[in-house]
Design an enzyme around this catalytic site. Structure first.
Site, PDB file in Angstrom:
ATOM      1  N   GLU A 177       0.804  -1.236   0.000  1.00 11.58           N
ATOM      2  CA  GLU A 177       0.000   0.000   0.000  1.00 11.58           C
ATOM      3  C   GLU A 177       0.835   1.283   0.000  1.00 11.58           C
ATOM      4  OE1 GLU A 177      -3.396  -2.468   2.552  1.00 11.58           O
ATOM      5  OE2 GLU A 177      -2.854  -0.444   3.209  1.00 11.58           O
ATOM      6  N   ASN A 219       1.976  -5.333  -3.057  1.00 15.39           N
ATOM      7  CA  ASN A 219       0.592  -5.662  -2.697  1.00 15.39           C
ATOM      8  C   ASN A 219      -0.214  -4.392  -2.423  1.00 15.39           C
ATOM      9  OD1 ASN A 219      -1.351  -7.804  -1.953  1.00 15.39           O
ATOM     10  ND2 ASN A 219      -1.163  -7.010   0.135  1.00 15.39           N
ATOM     11  N   HIS A 255     -10.486  -6.253  -1.842  1.00 15.72           N
ATOM     12  CA  HIS A 255     -11.505  -5.911  -0.841  1.00 15.72           C
ATOM     13  C   HIS A 255     -12.663  -5.222  -1.584  1.00 15.72           C
ATOM     14  CE1 HIS A 255      -9.009  -7.047   2.519  1.00 15.72           C
ATOM     15  NE2 HIS A 255      -8.027  -6.292   2.065  1.00 15.72           N
ATOM     16  N   ASP A 285     -12.375 -10.175  -0.015  1.00 13.38           N
ATOM     17  CA  ASP A 285     -13.638 -10.244   0.709  1.00 13.38           C
ATOM     18  C   ASP A 285     -14.631  -9.370  -0.043  1.00 13.38           C
ATOM     19  OD1 ASP A 285     -12.073  -8.573   3.550  1.00 13.38           O
ATOM     20  OD2 ASP A 285     -12.731  -7.706   1.631  1.00 13.38           O
TER      21      ASP A 285
HETATM   22  O1  G3I Z   1      -2.409  -7.312  18.938  1.00 14.81           O
HETATM   23  C1  G3I Z   1      -3.143  -6.280  19.566  1.00 14.81           C
HETATM   24  C2  G3I Z   1      -3.534  -6.723  20.972  1.00 14.81           C
HETATM   25  O2  G3I Z   1      -2.333  -6.843  21.740  1.00 14.81           O
HETATM   26  C3  G3I Z   1      -4.440  -5.680  21.577  1.00 14.81           C
HETATM   27  O3  G3I Z   1      -4.876  -6.145  22.869  1.00 14.81           O
HETATM   28  C4  G3I Z   1      -5.680  -5.521  20.648  1.00 14.81           C
HETATM   29  C5  G3I Z   1      -6.658  -4.502  21.198  1.00 14.81           C
HETATM   30  O4  G3I Z   1      -6.376  -3.244  20.717  1.00 14.81           O
HETATM   31  O5  G3I Z   1      -5.244  -5.066  19.350  1.00 14.81           O
HETATM   32  C6  G3I Z   1      -4.425  -6.046  18.738  1.00 14.81           C
HETATM   33  O6  G3I Z   1      -4.009  -5.536  17.526  1.00 14.81           O
HETATM   34  C7  G3I Z   1      -5.041  -5.570  16.523  1.00 14.81           C
HETATM   35  C8  G3I Z   1      -4.526  -6.447  15.370  1.00 14.81           C
HETATM   36  O7  G3I Z   1      -5.442  -6.387  14.256  1.00 14.81           O
HETATM   37  C9  G3I Z   1      -4.369  -7.890  15.803  1.00 14.81           C
HETATM   38  O8  G3I Z   1      -5.605  -8.425  16.132  1.00 14.81           O
HETATM   39  C10 G3I Z   1      -5.215  -4.151  16.022  1.00 14.81           C
HETATM   40  O9  G3I Z   1      -5.847  -3.377  17.053  1.00 14.81           O
HETATM   41  C11 G3I Z   1      -6.129  -4.148  14.779  1.00 14.81           C
HETATM   42  O10 G3I Z   1      -6.159  -2.849  14.205  1.00 14.81           O
HETATM   43  C12 G3I Z   1      -5.544  -5.096  13.719  1.00 14.81           C
HETATM   44  O11 G3I Z   1      -6.437  -5.087  12.632  1.00 14.81           O
HETATM   45  C13 G3I Z   1      -5.847  -5.641  11.452  1.00 14.81           C
HETATM   46  C14 G3I Z   1      -5.678  -4.515  10.404  1.00 14.81           C
HETATM   47  O12 G3I Z   1      -5.145  -5.099   9.186  1.00 14.81           O
HETATM   48  C15 G3I Z   1      -4.736  -3.441  10.881  1.00 14.81           C
HETATM   49  O13 G3I Z   1      -4.569  -2.513   9.912  1.00 14.81           O
HETATM   50  C16 G3I Z   1      -6.823  -6.677  10.887  1.00 14.81           C
HETATM   51  O14 G3I Z   1      -6.933  -7.784  11.802  1.00 14.81           O
HETATM   52  C17 G3I Z   1      -6.335  -7.186   9.532  1.00 14.81           C
HETATM   53  O15 G3I Z   1      -7.328  -7.993   8.925  1.00 14.81           O
HETATM   54  C18 G3I Z   1      -6.051  -5.986   8.596  1.00 14.81           C
HETATM   55  O16 G3I Z   1      -5.504  -6.486   7.387  1.00 14.81           O
HETATM   56  C19 G3I Z   1      -5.147  -5.526   6.395  1.00 14.81           C
HETATM   57  C20 G3I Z   1      -3.950  -6.077   5.653  1.00 14.81           C
HETATM   58  O17 G3I Z   1      -2.894  -6.353   6.528  1.00 14.81           O
HETATM   59  C21 G3I Z   1      -3.522  -5.128   4.571  1.00 14.81           C
HETATM   60  N1  G3I Z   1      -4.630  -4.757   3.694  1.00 14.81           N
HETATM   61  C22 G3I Z   1      -5.860  -4.320   4.339  1.00 14.81           C
HETATM   62  C23 G3I Z   1      -6.283  -5.316   5.408  1.00 14.81           C
HETATM   63  C24 G3I Z   1      -7.551  -4.863   6.062  1.00 14.81           C
HETATM   64  O18 G3I Z   1      -7.325  -3.669   6.768  1.00 14.81           O
END
Ligand code: G3I
Length: 381
Positions: A177, A219, A255, A285
């Site tokens: 990105e 990507n 997406h 998705d």
């Molecule tokens: O690991 C921490 C945990 O320690 C903490 O307690 C919890 C509560 O805040 O947060 C956890 O981190 C979260 C992480 O996912 C792991 O679960 C983050 O807050 C959360 O923002 C993060 O979301 C991920 C997101 O990327 C972040 O940008 C999504 O699961 C994931 O599906 C998403 O994937 C991205 C791709 O990498 C790139 N392209 C877009 C896609 C969708 O946004």
């Protein structure tokens, strides 16, 4: 709306294949996977089994907290998918929250699971402006480090991450990105440290040095549509190739939403393939509105059919392009999807192929049908 002939098509494919399929073993990173080592059998009508007949890898993003603890989740991950991507476990903030101290457990668990289940691994992601450790940047656009320190940190990280997984990773998302939707380079800490997009070429060169056998990908999302962003990435790939930078493929995240028209995905896959690149659908998705927006958008009763159509058209676009080597939904169970948390106003969701109880939805059956046909339509003998 089950399609009456589906059981026939899949049954025929299954009969042809004798029910259960024992699959040839896992491949070394970068090469296609027909190594003659016996392996666990997978249902012959599974997505992975049907896709293997045309050499396509069907993947999924994997939630590290569910793998190994949630039995049904773990079984579906093993049985249905021939490639896996860590949804979060390989991201910089997860593996190096403290500078120089690495946390590989969750990522190692996924790699071991993949090895056991003859799956290839997509590494995600080495360089991004999100999910960075706080010591480096809290927003991806500002940092307390000097330009030289930012460059040194990135080089250290790429070598540390790739050497730890050397030989285990089939495709790496080296850069994720880097452009906004207007096709302009994001003014991230990387752009600022290099004074431009030169960081992209350096990242690919370092990645190739660290693991010469991994396929290295750029990507991004919204590349499915022809427009300023996909055109900017197209020009980027051409320029990297002209500089002899080792880029091997482009990942189309995929997406999608039924709120917007279906993109000209196949022609975009074809034009990047024509540049000699592998292509892959890396984070598919198809979301739809799940709660009426009080103001102007009613929930569309036909949305599920539109979702099935978007999934099917995306898979068929990949199947039609020989250079499209993998098709990866960004997870499979609706209760683990990132979508409802991100798209909450108006509320969207139901974006994946299994429901909240991990039962296959129409979207799953449409993919299975398309693969069954791709694997060989019922003979009209
Ligand atoms: O690991 C921490 C945990 O320690 C903490 O307690 C919890 C509560 O805040 O947060 C956890 O981190 C979260 C992480 O996912 C792991 O679960 C983050 O807050 C959360 O923002 C993060 O979301 C991920 C997101 O990327 C972040 O940008 C999504 O699961 C994931 O599906 C998403 O994937 C991205 C791709 O990498 C790139 N392209 C877009 C896609 C969708 O946004």
């Amino acid at each position: 709306m089950r399609r009456p002939w589906l059981p026939l098509a899949v049954a025929t494919a299954t009969a042809l294949l004798g029910g259960q399929l024992a699959f040839a073993g896992s491949a070394t990173a970068g090469s296609d996977p027909v190594a003659a080592k016996p392996s666990p059998a997978y249902p012959a009508d599974s997505l992975r089994a049907l896709a293997a007949r045309v050499g396509l890898r069907i993947g999924t993003a994997v939630n590290a907290d569910e793998l190994g603890t949630n039995e049904k989740y773990t079984q579906i991950t093993a049985e249905q998918f021939s490639s896996v991507t860590a949804e979060n476990a390989m991201k910089w903030a997860e593996v190096e929250a403290v500078r120089g101290t690495y946390t590989w457990e969750k990522a190692d668990q996924l790699v071991a699971f993949a090895e056991k289940n003859r799956q290839l691994v997509r590494g995600h992601t080495l360089l991004w402006h999100n999910q960075l450790p706080a010591w480096l940047s809290t927003d991806g656009y500002t940092t307390t480090l000097s330009n030289d320190e930012v460059k040194a940190a990135l080089k250290e990280h790429i070598f540390a991450q790739m050497r730890h997984f050397k030989g285990d990773i089939w495709q790496w998302d080296v850069v994720n990105e880097a452009f906004d939707d207007n096709g302009q380079p994001r003014q991230t800490i990387w752009y600022k440290a290099w004074g431009g997009t030169g960081y992209i070429a350096d990242a690919f060169r370092w990645a190739h040095q660290a693991d010469p056998r991994a396929l290295l990908f750029y990507n991004d999302y919204n590349l499915e549509f022809t427009g300023p962003k996909s055109n900017a990435v197209y020009e980027l790939v051409k320029s990297l190739k002209a500089q002899r930078v080792p880029i091997h493929g482009v990942g189309f995240q995929g997406h999608l939403s039924t709120q917007y028209g279906y993109p000209d995905l196949q022609s975009n896959l074809e034009r990047f393939a024509a540049l000699g690149q592998k292509v892959a659908l890396t984070e598919v998705d198809v979301r739809t509105l799940t709660k009426p927006d009080a103001v102007n958008v009613p929930v569309d009763a036909l949305a599920p059919y539109a979702q099935e159509s978007y999934w099917s058209r995306s898979l068929k676009a990949c199947l039609a392009v020989r250079a499209c080597i993998s098709f990866t939904p960004w997870g499979f169970g609706d209760s683990y999807s990132w979508v409802p948390g991100w798209f909450s106003d108006p509320q969207a969701g139901a974006a994946l192929i299994y429901d909240e109880q991990l039962n296959p939805k129409g979207q799953y059956h449409v993919l299975q049908q398309d693969l069954a046909l791709a694997a060989g339509a019922p003979h009209r003998g």
